[in-house]
Scaffold this motif. Structure first.
Motif, mmCIF file in Angstrom:
data_model
loop_
_atom_site.group_PDB
_atom_site.id
_atom_site.type_symbol
_atom_site.label_atom_id
_atom_site.label_comp_id
_atom_site.label_asym_id
_atom_site.label_seq_id
_atom_site.Cartn_x
_atom_site.Cartn_y
_atom_site.Cartn_z
ATOM 1 N N ASP A 127 0.743 2.167 -28.620
ATOM 2 C CA ASP A 127 1.791 2.690 -27.740
ATOM 3 C C ASP A 127 2.962 3.227 -28.550
ATOM 4 O O ASP A 127 3.460 4.332 -28.292
ATOM 5 N N ARG A 128 3.400 2.463 -29.516
ATOM 6 C CA ARG A 128 4.572 2.875 -30.302
ATOM 7 C C ARG A 128 4.275 4.099 -31.162
ATOM 8 O O ARG A 128 5.090 5.017 -31.245
ATOM 9 N N ARG A 129 3.119 4.129 -31.798
ATOM 10 C CA ARG A 129 2.814 5.221 -32.722
ATOM 11 C C ARG A 129 2.499 6.523 -32.004
ATOM 12 O O ARG A 129 2.354 7.554 -32.651
ATOM 13 N N HIS A 130 2.404 6.489 -30.692
ATOM 14 C CA HIS A 130 2.185 7.710 -29.914
ATOM 15 C C HIS A 130 3.355 8.020 -28.992
ATOM 16 O O HIS A 130 3.237 8.865 -28.100
ATOM 17 N N ASP A 131 4.497 7.379 -29.225
ATOM 18 C CA ASP A 131 5.676 7.553 -28.376
ATOM 19 C C ASP A 131 6.794 8.195 -29.194
ATOM 20 O O ASP A 131 7.361 7.553 -30.084
ATOM 21 N N PRO A 132 7.171 9.456 -28.918
ATOM 22 C CA PRO A 132 8.235 10.118 -29.690
ATOM 23 C C PRO A 132 9.583 9.431 -29.576
ATOM 24 O O PRO A 132 10.486 9.717 -30.369
ATOM 25 N N ALA A 133 9.738 8.517 -28.624
ATOM 26 C CA ALA A 133 10.979 7.747 -28.558
ATOM 27 C C ALA A 133 11.150 6.863 -29.790
ATOM 28 O O ALA A 133 12.263 6.383 -30.058
ATOM 29 N N HIS A 134 10.081 6.661 -30.535
ATOM 30 C CA HIS A 134 10.142 5.895 -31.789
ATOM 31 C C HIS A 134 9.873 6.815 -32.979
ATOM 32 O O HIS A 134 9.188 6.428 -33.939
ATOM 33 N N SER A 135 10.429 8.016 -32.931
ATOM 34 C CA SER A 135 10.163 8.995 -33.986
ATOM 35 C C SER A 135 10.746 8.586 -35.333
ATOM 36 O O SER A 135 10.453 9.223 -36.351
ATOM 37 N N GLU A 136 11.542 7.511 -35.360
ATOM 38 C CA GLU A 136 11.981 6.993 -36.659
ATOM 39 C C GLU A 136 10.781 6.531 -37.493
ATOM 40 O O GLU A 136 10.845 6.501 -38.720
ATOM 41 N N ASP A 137 9.664 6.170 -36.825
ATOM 42 C CA ASP A 137 8.457 5.805 -37.563
ATOM 43 C C ASP A 137 7.916 6.995 -38.347
ATOM 44 O O ASP A 137 7.429 6.843 -39.470
ATOM 45 N N LEU A 138 7.979 8.187 -37.738
ATOM 46 C CA LEU A 138 7.525 9.385 -38.439
ATOM 47 C C LEU A 138 8.453 9.711 -39.606
ATOM 48 O O LEU A 138 8.012 10.185 -40.654
ATOM 49 N N ALA A 139 9.749 9.437 -39.441
ATOM 50 C CA ALA A 139 10.691 9.647 -40.542
ATOM 51 C C ALA A 139 10.359 8.721 -41.715
ATOM 52 O O ALA A 139 10.428 9.125 -42.877
ATOM 53 N N VAL A 140 9.987 7.479 -41.415
ATOM 54 C CA VAL A 140 9.598 6.547 -42.475
ATOM 55 C C VAL A 140 8.341 7.048 -43.178
ATOM 56 O O VAL A 140 8.212 6.944 -44.406
ATOM 57 N N PHE A 141 7.417 7.625 -42.410
ATOM 58 C CA PHE A 141 6.221 8.211 -43.015
ATOM 59 C C PHE A 141 6.614 9.297 -44.023
ATOM 60 O O PHE A 141 6.082 9.343 -45.140
ATOM 61 N N LEU A 142 7.548 10.175 -43.638
ATOM 62 C CA LEU A 142 7.999 11.214 -44.567
ATOM 63 C C LEU A 142 8.662 10.587 -45.791
ATOM 64 O O LEU A 142 8.504 11.064 -46.920
#
Length: 616
Positions: free
Chosen positions: A412-427
Motif C-alpha cells: 500500500d505504501r510503496r504504491h501511494d504517492p502520498a508517501h513520495s518521500e520513499d521515492l526520494a530516499v530511493f534517489l
C-alpha cells in the motif's frame, strides 16, 4: 607496426556491451581513423550474456518497470566521453511496435515486446532481446577500422608480461588470443561452496536429504524438490522470488481473482532470513515535481576526504552516518516540499538546522521530532532494516497473518504517492551508491541493505506471495532464521527469533541467494588464475581495481597497465550494468573511463610505432 592493435573483452553481457558502446562513443575523439580488433569472449550470446540469456523461463521477470531500464547515457552521467542517447526499454518496445526497429524474435516474444508498456515488468528474455539490440547498435556505430570478433567459449587464463602483449587462453583452443589490452566484464560468478554449505551438503548426502547451495535460481535443479514436501528456504530476496515462481506457476499452478489455485505439484516453502521479510516492493508511481538537490552530505568532496584519511575506514563509524544524513535529507526535502501539511516549520528553517546538526545526534533527533509530528513520517533506517526486531509471535500459525499484514502495508505504501518521500530516499540511495563505489570494499552489509530497500520485487510478485501464503504453499519462518542439521534424526530443523522455541523440520534445504563474489572460491578459471598470478583481493574476496579506470591492482598496489576489470566481483562494484534514465548510472561512468583509458593507451601505442610490444 605489423599487427593491428587488439583488445580482448571477456564477458559479453550488459557490462561488456556497455563497454563496447563507450568505445564506439569515444573512438571518434580519441582513436579516429585507426585500426583495432576487439575480441569478445563468452559462452553465451552477446548482449544478454548468461543472466539475461533468452533461453530461460518466460515466467521470470525483471524487477524493474520497463520505463526504468536503459543502457544509454544521458547528461546526468558524470563522464568525460560524449552522451550517445538511445531508447529506454519501453521506448525501444514502442519503436518495435511502430515499425521503427526490427527485431529477430519468435512470435511469442515479439508479441510480448509489442505489448510492453512503460509500467510493465518485462520478462528477462524480453530484456535479452533489448540487450541484444543494444549490442548490435553499439557494434554498428564503431568507426571504420574497428572490428568485433565474437568467440563463443570460456576464457581460462591471461598470461604475459606487464610491459608486453597479453595472451588469453580459451577452452578448446590450442592457440591463445594475443592482446594489447584485456578487460574482464564477467558479471556475477559461480563459487565453490563455503565451509558451512560443504558441511550441510555432506550431512544431506549421509541422510538422503536435499541441500541446494547458493546459486542462480534459474540454473538450479529444482526437480529434486518433491510435491507436497516441506522445504526450508534461507533467503527472502530476489532469488527466493524466482524460486517461488518456478515451483508454483512453473509447476502448473495459476492465479484467479487474487487467489492461487495449486496444481498439486508444489512443495511447501518455509522461508526465513535475517530480517524475516521480503525485500521492499518496487515503488509503483513516477516522480513529480522538484527533485532533492543531491548529493548534499556525501558528495565528491566528502568522498575525497574519506579517501585521504591515513587510517582504514570503518563503514559504520566513518561512512554510515553520512549516508544516513544524506538519505534523511532526501526524505525530508520531499516531505517538506510536497507534503508540507505534515510538517510544522518551513523548509528553509528546517534545512539550515538539519545541515548544522551532527549525524545521529540528540540535536538532530529533537529537530526532526519537533518539525515532523507523526513518527510514521520520520525516516528511521534502523527500523527499516530490522522490521521484526523484538517482535514475537506465540506460534508459526500466528506469524502468518502478521507477515501478510506487513507485506500488505508495504505494498500500500510503496504504491501511494502520498508517501513520495520513499521515492526520494530511493534517489538518495542511488546517489550514495555512486560515491560509495569509490571507497572500494566497504563490506557486504551496504550492498544487501541497498538491494533490500531499492531493488526489491515488483508489486505483483508480492501480491502473488500473499496469495501463496493464504493457500498454504508458502509459510513464513520469521527473523533471525537459523538452521540445524539434526544428525541423530537425520533431518534439517529451522527456527527463528520471531517464534522462539518452535522448530520446523524438513528433508530439503535451499539457500536462496547468489554466491558471494570471492576470488578465493570463484569457479571462474580466469579469475582464479589472475589471483594466483598476483592480483590483489580484499578481505571479503573482491578483485582490487583502481577506482578511476578499473585497472587490476597487484598485491604490491601497482595497477596493471594492460589488464582491467569491471563488475560485481571487483572493488568498484556498481548497483547494476543498466539503470533507470537520468539517475547518473555509476556503471556507465566506469565504462566510459575504462573505454577512454584503453583507447588512449592503444592510440599512444600506435603512435610509438609499437615499441611497447617488444617484450611480447
Amino acid at each position: 607496426m605489423s599487427e593491428r592493435p587488439t583488445l580482448v573483452v571477456v564477458g559479453a553481457g550488459p557490462r561488456g556491451t556497455g563497454l563496447i558502446e563507450r568505445i564506439a562513443a569515444n573512438a571518434p575523439e580519441l582513436y579516429e581513423g585507426r585500426q583495432l580488433d576487439i575480441h569478445l569472449v563468452d559462452p553465451h550470446p552477446p548482449g544478454g550474456g548468461r543472466i539475461w540469456r533468452r533461453e530461460q523461463s518466460p515466467l521470470l521477470w525483471m524487477n524493474s518497470m520497463a520505463e526504468d531500464v536503459t543502457m544509454f547515457t544521458d547528461d546526468t552521467v558524470q563522464q568525460e566521453g560524449p552522451v550517445r542517447p538511445g531508447p529506454a526499454l519501453h521506448a525501444w518496445a514502442a519503436d518495435v511496435r511502430e515499425g521503427r526497429v526490427t527485431v529477430r524474435a519468435e512470435p511469442e516474444l515479439l508479441a510480448e515486446i509489442r505489448a510492453l508498456g512503460g509500467q510493465d515488468f518485462p520478462s528477462r528474455r524480453l530484456q535479452s532481446a533489448y540487450l541484444g539490440w543494444v549490442y548490435e547498435q553499439a557494434v554498428s556505430t564503431l568507426p571504420q577500422g574497428i572490428t568485433v570478433h565474437e568467440h563463443r567459449g570460456r576464457a581460462l587464463r591471461v598470461t604475459g608480461p606487464r610491459g608486453g602483449r597479453q595472451r588469453v587462453w580459451l577452452q578448446g583452443r590450442d592457440e591463445p588470443l594475443t592482446a594489447d589490452l584485456v578487460v574482464l566484464t564477467i558479471g556475477h560468478l559461480d563459487a565453490e561452496p563455503a565451509p558451512e554449505h560443504v558441511e550441510l551438503a555432506e550431512f544431506a548426502e549421509r541422510h538422503g536429504l536435499v541441500h541446494l547451495p547458493p546459486d542462480f535460481t534459474a540454473d538450479s535443479d529444482l526437480s529434486v524438490l518433491q510435491a507436497g514436501e516441506p522445504v526450508i528456504v534461507r533467503g527472502f530476496g530476489l532469488a527466493f522470488i524466482d524460486l517461488m515462481v518456478l515451483l508454483t506457476e512453473g509447476r502448473g499452478g495459476r492465479y484467479e481473482n487474487g487467489a492461487y489455485m495449486p496444481s498439486g505439484e508444489e512443495p511447501v516453502l518455509y522461508v526465513g532470513s535475517r530480517r524475516g521479510v521480503p525485500y521492499h516492493s518496487k515503488i509503483g508511481y513516477g516522480w513529480q515535481g522538484e527533485r532533492p538537490p543531491l548529493p548534499r552530505f556525501l558528495g565528491p568532496d566528502r568522498t575525497e576526504e574519506l579517501l585521504s584519511r591515513s587510517e582504514p575506514l570503518d563503514f559504520r563509524r566513518d561512512v554510515w552516518p553520512l549516508v544516513d544524513k544524506e538519505l534523511g535529507y532526501a526524505h525530508y526535502h520531499r516531505l517538506f516540499t510536497a507534503h508540507a501539511e505534515r510538517t510544522t516549520v518551513d523548509w528553509p528553517v528546517f534545512e539550515e538546522k538539519y545541515a548544522a546538526a551532527d549525524p545521529d545526534s540528540s540535536e538532530l533527533h529533537a529537530l526532526i521530532a519537533a518539525a515532523v509530528p507523526d513518527p510514521a513520517d520520520r525516516l528511521d533506517l534502523d527500523a527499516l532494516d530490522r522490521p521484526l526486531d523484538k517482535v514475537r509471535y506465540p506460534s508459526y500459525d500466528a506469524l502468518q497473518q502478521g507477515l501478510r499484514d506487513y507485506i500488505t502495508a508495504d505494498l500500500d505504501r510503496r504504491h501511494d504517492p502520498a508517501h513520495s518521500e520513499d521515492l526520494a530516499v530511493f534517489l538518495g540511495l542511488l546517489t550514495a551508491y555512486g560515491q560509495l563505489m569509490r571507497l572500494g570494499d566497504i563490506g557486504s552489509w551496504w550492498h544487501g541493505f541497498f538491494s533490500y530497500l531499492a531493488s526489491g520485487p515488483p508489486g505483483p510478485r508480492l501480491h502473488q506471495l500473499l496469495a501463496l501464503s493464504r493457500a498454504g504453499v508458502v509459510r513464513f519462518l520469521g527473523a533471525g532464521t537459523t538452521v540445524e542439521a539434526d544428525e541423530e534424526r537425520g533431518i534439517f530443523r529451522a527456527g527463528s527469533a520471531t517464534v522462539p522455541g518452535e522448530w520446523i523440520e524438513a528433508r530439503a534445504l535451499v539457500e536462496a541467494r547468489l554466491p558471494e563474489p570471492s576470488l578465493e572460491r570463484t569457479r571462474s578459471p580466469i579469475l582464479q588464475a589472475l589471483y594466483e598470478d598476483g592480483a590483489a583481493a580484499t578481505a571479503t574476496g573482491l578483485l582490487s581495481v583502481h577506482p578511476d579506470d578499473g585497472r587490476i591492482l597487484g598485491r604490491d598496489g601497482r595497477p596493471h597497465p594492460r589488464r582491467f576489470a569491471l563488475g560485481p566481483h571487483t572493488t568498484a562494484r556498481a548497483s547494476g550494468a543498466f539503470t533507470r534514465p537520468r539517475t547518473g548510472g555509476p556503471a556507465f561512468r566506469q565504462n566510459d573511463a575504462t573505454a577512454r583509458t584503453a583507447l588512449t593507451f592503444l592510440r599512444d601505442l600506435l603512435c610509438s610505432g609499437g615499441s611497447e610490444r617488444l617484450s611480447a
